[in-house]
Design a protein around this motif. Structure first.
Motif, PDB file in Angstrom:
ATOM      1  N   UNK A 258       7.299  -0.900   3.113  1.00 47.41           N
ATOM      2  CA  UNK A 258       6.515   0.296   3.395  1.00 47.41           C
ATOM      3  C   UNK A 258       5.078   0.134   2.924  1.00 47.41           C
ATOM      4  N   UNK A 259       4.120   0.391   3.835  1.00 50.01           N
ATOM      5  CA  UNK A 259       2.706   0.312   3.491  1.00 50.01           C
ATOM      6  C   UNK A 259       2.125   1.720   3.343  1.00 50.01           C
ATOM      7  N   UNK A 260       2.352   2.570   4.366  1.00 48.04           N
ATOM      8  CA  UNK A 260       1.924   3.962   4.239  1.00 48.04           C
ATOM      9  C   UNK A 260       0.572   4.288   4.843  1.00 48.04           C
ATOM     10  N   UNK A 261       0.259   3.720   6.011  1.00 44.56           N
ATOM     11  CA  UNK A 261      -0.995   4.084   6.691  1.00 44.56           C
ATOM     12  C   UNK A 261      -0.721   4.433   8.150  1.00 44.56           C
ATOM     13  N   UNK A 262      -1.576   5.284   8.687  1.00 45.53           N
ATOM     14  CA  UNK A 262      -1.610   5.522  10.127  1.00 45.53           C
ATOM     15  C   UNK A 262      -2.882   4.864  10.659  1.00 45.53           C
ATOM     16  N   UNK A 263      -2.810   4.247  11.858  1.00 43.29           N
ATOM     17  CA  UNK A 263      -3.975   3.488  12.346  1.00 43.29           C
ATOM     18  C   UNK A 263      -4.231   3.754  13.825  1.00 43.29           C
ATOM     19  N   UNK A 264      -5.442   3.437  14.232  1.00 40.59           N
ATOM     20  CA  UNK A 264      -5.813   3.421  15.645  1.00 40.59           C
ATOM     21  C   UNK A 264      -6.605   2.143  15.902  1.00 40.59           C
ATOM     22  N   UNK A 265      -6.352   1.501  17.059  1.00 41.75           N
ATOM     23  CA  UNK A 265      -7.073   0.253  17.339  1.00 41.75           C
ATOM     24  C   UNK A 265      -8.570   0.505  17.553  1.00 41.75           C
ATOM     25  N   UNK A 270      -7.412  -2.688  13.301  1.00 45.63           N
ATOM     26  CA  UNK A 270      -6.826  -1.353  13.295  1.00 45.63           C
ATOM     27  C   UNK A 270      -7.522  -0.505  12.237  1.00 45.63           C
ATOM     28  N   UNK A 271      -8.074   0.612  12.655  1.00 41.94           N
ATOM     29  CA  UNK A 271      -8.753   1.484  11.696  1.00 41.94           C
ATOM     30  C   UNK A 271      -7.759   2.466  11.087  1.00 41.94           C
ATOM     31  N   UNK A 272      -7.831   2.597   9.784  1.00 42.56           N
ATOM     32  CA  UNK A 272      -6.916   3.514   9.093  1.00 42.56           C
ATOM     33  C   UNK A 272      -7.371   4.945   9.328  1.00 42.56           C
ATOM     34  N   UNK A 273      -6.443   5.776   9.849  1.00 41.13           N
ATOM     35  CA  UNK A 273      -6.762   7.178  10.114  1.00 41.13           C
ATOM     36  C   UNK A 273      -6.027   8.110   9.152  1.00 41.13           C
ATOM     37  N   UNK A 274      -5.002   7.556   8.497  1.00 35.43           N
ATOM     38  CA  UNK A 274      -4.229   8.363   7.547  1.00 35.43           C
ATOM     39  C   UNK A 274      -3.731   7.458   6.417  1.00 35.43           C
ATOM     40  N   UNK A 275      -3.731   7.975   5.200  1.00 35.14           N
ATOM     41  CA  UNK A 275      -3.140   7.240   4.071  1.00 35.14           C
ATOM     42  C   UNK A 275      -2.103   8.145   3.428  1.00 35.14           C
ATOM     43  N   UNK A 276      -0.870   7.679   3.360  1.00 38.08           N
ATOM     44  CA  UNK A 276       0.215   8.492   2.820  1.00 38.08           C
ATOM     45  C   UNK A 276       0.033   8.766   1.332  1.00 38.08           C
ATOM     46  N   UNK A 287      -8.479   3.337   2.127  1.00 34.82           N
ATOM     47  CA  UNK A 287      -8.965   4.669   2.492  1.00 34.82           C
ATOM     48  C   UNK A 287      -9.174   4.763   3.998  1.00 34.82           C
ATOM     49  N   UNK A 288      -9.198   5.999   4.477  1.00 36.29           N
ATOM     50  CA  UNK A 288      -9.465   6.250   5.891  1.00 36.29           C
ATOM     51  C   UNK A 288     -10.812   5.618   6.252  1.00 36.29           C
ATOM     52  N   UNK A 289     -10.829   4.901   7.367  1.00 33.95           N
ATOM     53  CA  UNK A 289     -12.057   4.234   7.785  1.00 33.95           C
ATOM     54  C   UNK A 289     -12.016   2.727   7.568  1.00 33.95           C
ATOM     55  N   UNK A 290     -11.170   2.266   6.628  1.00 35.05           N
ATOM     56  CA  UNK A 290     -10.981   0.817   6.467  1.00 35.05           C
ATOM     57  C   UNK A 290     -10.389   0.264   7.761  1.00 35.05           C
ATOM     58  N   UNK A 291     -10.867  -0.930   8.158  1.00 36.65           N
ATOM     59  CA  UNK A 291     -10.309  -1.557   9.355  1.00 36.65           C
ATOM     60  C   UNK A 291      -9.488  -2.787   8.943  1.00 36.65           C
ATOM     61  N   UNK A 292      -8.193  -2.762   9.292  1.00 40.60           N
ATOM     62  CA  UNK A 292      -7.320  -3.883   8.942  1.00 40.60           C
ATOM     63  C   UNK A 292      -7.490  -4.977   9.987  1.00 40.60           C
ATOM     64  N   UNK A 293      -8.015  -6.147   9.549  1.00 39.08           N
ATOM     65  CA  UNK A 293      -8.239  -7.262  10.470  1.00 39.08           C
ATOM     66  C   UNK A 293      -6.998  -8.137  10.600  1.00 39.08           C
ATOM     67  N   UNK A 294      -6.380  -8.406   9.430  1.00 41.10           N
ATOM     68  CA  UNK A 294      -5.203  -9.277   9.482  1.00 41.10           C
ATOM     69  C   UNK A 294      -4.228  -8.941   8.371  1.00 41.10           C
ATOM     70  N   UNK A 295      -3.015  -9.430   8.572  1.00 37.90           N
ATOM     71  CA  UNK A 295      -1.837  -9.099   7.789  1.00 37.90           C
ATOM     72  C   UNK A 295      -1.228 -10.436   7.412  1.00 37.90           C
ATOM     73  N   UNK A 296      -1.401 -10.882   6.197  1.00 37.32           N
ATOM     74  CA  UNK A 296      -0.919 -12.209   5.801  1.00 37.32           C
ATOM     75  C   UNK A 296      -1.399 -13.292   6.774  1.00 37.32           C
ATOM     76  N   UNK A 297      -2.671 -13.194   7.179  1.00 38.51           N
ATOM     77  CA  UNK A 297      -3.263 -14.211   8.045  1.00 38.51           C
ATOM     78  C   UNK A 297      -3.033 -13.989   9.526  1.00 38.51           C
TER      79      UNK A 297
END
Lengths: 339, 341
Positions: A258-265, A270-276, A287-297
């Motif tokens: 479990x990570x706990x974020x909501x995102x939109x591409x 993926x930009x974080x739109x919600x943090x649980x 935080x909301x607004x962070x953009x996730x580029x990669x996940x373990x590479x």
């Protein structure tokens, strides 16, 4: 399980050092026998004073090496067995592999540590302190009795942070005899309680012979894991293996991470739109607004892709996130929680 | 041993612990140490027979009818005995046994609430009181001996070691009057009085309006907390009340919040029978000898047979507290002196 570790190297140098120790642990130990163990029972005041003298001679070092394992939601005990800060404890204390825990020393010093492997069926586990020792002598540690020469009726003593760490009180000592032996369990008549779990059982030379595990319904029924059980699977535990299935620890289930974020591409990820609330993401400061580029590479361009990647992971798994925050690239290392 | 009053101690089960026990390996009989050689066994305890002779004379046994309820320390030839006050409180059919003699006329002379100690007098003659040691400053790991069980004629000893540092045991959760307060604005209205607390004993009632503590006006919860700051368990405070428009002064003994309100936690469930009053002691020494609430109040002696403390609380399965001999000497001298004034 092991392959999932390739992403996580922060504490590897420490763990590598500890691996070397596992070889040094293989050296032939010093032979010693507490004379009173050859008598069925103490017969005189002199015998009693001999027990007391041995106990009091062993206590300072044994206490210095006895630690409290703080898990946040509860505490157990443990004992340092190398100057690099390798800790032996119980599996039901460490509960998982690669988990961040805090080690509390006798003087209250708190140290960051990480759980290594564990044996879920016999209640054995290792923890590595990740911080450097305060001086070149390293951490205080006890000798592990590898001879397996303890026998029924031997005088022994238990230490542990009964009911949690209390600096004014210190670790609590209990004198006992070894009253039952089985393959994976030894029993003593020195009474244990919650918080002692994972703490050390010593012979009268101050060598470690067992780790506190559990108690029976009667006061004199107190169970420990013999060090032999640890030594048999030592290298596997040093390699952070989760050995066996329950009852003392449950294997994290893949897909339950479990990570706990909501995102939109968006462009670049993926930009974080919600943090649980209370989620691992929030705890790590995402935080909301962070953009996730990669996940373990692995690139995360669509929500579906991130879902797929998460579905392969379990609670406690290490996660390295590349993010863009305020236009800058950042890397976040964290552990997944449980769904 | 089973006959000698250990049963209550072992009857409570820790559910989790039992579950895990079921997973333990099968143990064959040959690999089990005979009971007599265990730390509570007859053969091991035989070596403590010189200490047992001392305990036989200076450890008193308190009874409620036929039930043993506490032990005590004989401190004078003419029958003064110290015991744990909260264990004998309110007992009507109180009797005391010293050595083989039973005493039916028992007078509770005084109680020190802070230490939870009662001074009691029986019609003894030529009793052999405990010999106070110079100091309780014993290193961790030092042997101590206590009265662990008893029959009509014989005190049985148990032995163990000093298991932790001497220290204060603060009142669990701080001190309280033992009342529930309403949410009224600008006044402290008692909503309910907690059973077993100092407020109940003093006669406080629901609907009473709390006005002052020790003469200092209190208007709200913060004011009350402030007024109780620095007070210890067993201390008495003077409470000013309004009841049905009339002023009233009551003296209320403070309790530990944790002892009055708390639910038993997992360690308590595992511990079995522990002392109701087990916190709020100015200083204790700690040992590892098996005990239960009914074996408190008795002497803790060293291998020389001298008194180093008095058992005051079975805190849990693994920890027992005793009043150190220095404080006990001062306490007993003061209580004896006051009894003769």
């Amino acid at each position: 399980m092991v392959t999932r570790w390739k992403y996580w190297n922060a504490s590897m140098s420490k763990i590598a050092k500890a691996l070397i120790l596992s070889i040094s642990l293989g050296l032939p130990p010093l032979a010693s026998a507490f004379p009173l163990n050859s008598k069925k029972a103490p017969e005189s005041l002199e015998d009693l004073l001999e027990i007391q003298a041995a106990l009091q001679a062993a206590l300072p070092n044994a206490e210095a090496a006895t630690v409290c394992v703080d898990l946040g939601e509860g505490t157990g005990s443990g004992v340092i067995v190398s100057k690099d800060g390798l800790v032996m404890t119980a599996a039901h204390v460490s509960t998982a592999v690669g988990k961040k825990v805090t080690i509390i020393m006798e003087d209250g010093t708190k140290l960051k540590a990480e759980t290594l492997g564990l044996m879920a069926e016999t209640d054995a586990a290792l923890i590595q302190i990740l911080e450097d020792a305060p001086n070149e002598n390293g951490y205080p540690f006890v000798e592990v009795n590898q001879t397996d020469d303890t026998k029924l009726g031997d005088w022994v003593f238990s230490l542990g942070h009964s009911g949690g760490f209390k600096k004014e009180r210190g670790a609590v000592v209990r004198i006992a005899r070894l009253v039952r032996m089985a393959n994976n369990t030894i029993q003593t008549d020195g009474t244990l309680i919650g918080g002692d779990s994972g703490g050390p059982l010593f012979d009268m030379d101050g060598r470690l012979i067992g780790i506190h595990s559990r108690v029976g319904p009667q006061l004199p029924v107190n169970m420990h894991v013999p060090v032999r059980v640890f030594l048999d699977s030592w290298d596997r535990m040093m390699k952070s293996e989760f050995i066996g299935e329950g009852p003392f620890a449950q294997k994290p289930e893949i897909g339950k991470g479990f990570l706990g974020v909501g995102t939109e591409p968006v462009d670049g990820g993926l930009e974080i739109t919600k943090v649980g609330k209370g989620s691992p993401a929030e705890n790590e400061g995402l935080v909301v607004g962070d953009v996730i580029k990669s996940f373990n590479g692995e690139k995360t361009e669509t929500k579906e892709r991130m879902k797929e990647l998460l579905a392969e992971m379990a609670p406690g798994d290490k996660l390295e996130l590349e993010i863009i925050r305020d236009g800058k690239n950042e890397t976040i290392k964290m552990q997944l929680g449980s769904r | 041993m089973e006959k000698m009053k250990r049963s209550r101690c072992s009857s409570v089960r820790a559910r989790l612990a039992v579950l895990w026990l079921a997973c333990a390996g099968v143990v064959s009989a040959q690999q089990s140490l005979e009971t007599t050689f265990r730390i509570t066994g007859d053969t091991v305890l035989a070596v403590f027979s010189p200490q047992a002779e001392v305990i036989q004379k200076c450890s008193a046994v308190f009874y409620d009818g036929r039930d043993e309820i506490a032990y005590g320390v004989v401190i004078s030839e003419d029958g003064y005995v110290l015991t744990k006050a909260s264990e004998i409180e309110g007992i009507e059919d109180l009797s005391v046994r010293v050595d083989k003699e039973s005493y039916k006329d028992v007078v509770v002379i005084s109680v020190d609430a802070r230490w939870d100690v009662a001074l009691v007098k029986v019609d003894g003659e030529r009793l052999e009181p405990a010999v106070f040691a110079e100091s309780s400053d014993l290193a961790q790991g030092t042997w101590v001996v206590v009265n662990g069980a008893t029959s009509r004629t014989k005190r049985r000893v148990l032995a163990g070691v000093i298991s932790a540092n001497a220290r204060e045991i603060p009142a669990d959760g701080g001190v309280v009057l033992g009342v529930e307060l309403g949410n009224d604005k600008d006044k402290l209205v008692i909503k309910a009085v907690t059973e077993g607390g100092g407020a109940e004993t003093a006669g406080m009632q629901a609907e009473d309006i709390l006005k002052a503590v020790d003469g200092v006006e209190v208007k709200d919860l913060e004011g009350l907390v402030e007024a109780l700051e620095g007070k210890k368990e067993g201390d008495k405070v003077s409470i000013s009340l309004i009841r049905k428009k009339e002023s009233l002064e009551l003296e209320v003994e403070l309790s530990a919040r944790g002892e009055l309100f708390a639910e038993a936690d997992r360690n308590d469930q595992m511990s079995g029978d522990f002392s109701k009053r087990r916190s709020g002691f100015p200083r204790v020494i700690q040992h590892d000898i098996l005990a239960n609430s009914q074996t408190m109040g008795g002497p803790v002696i060293n291998l020389e047979g001298h008194l180093v403390g008095m058992n005051i609380a079975r805190a849990n399965r693994a920890e027992t507290f005793a009043i150190p001999v220095e404080e006990l000497r001062e306490l007993s001298e003061r209580m004896l002196r006051e009894s003769k004034n």
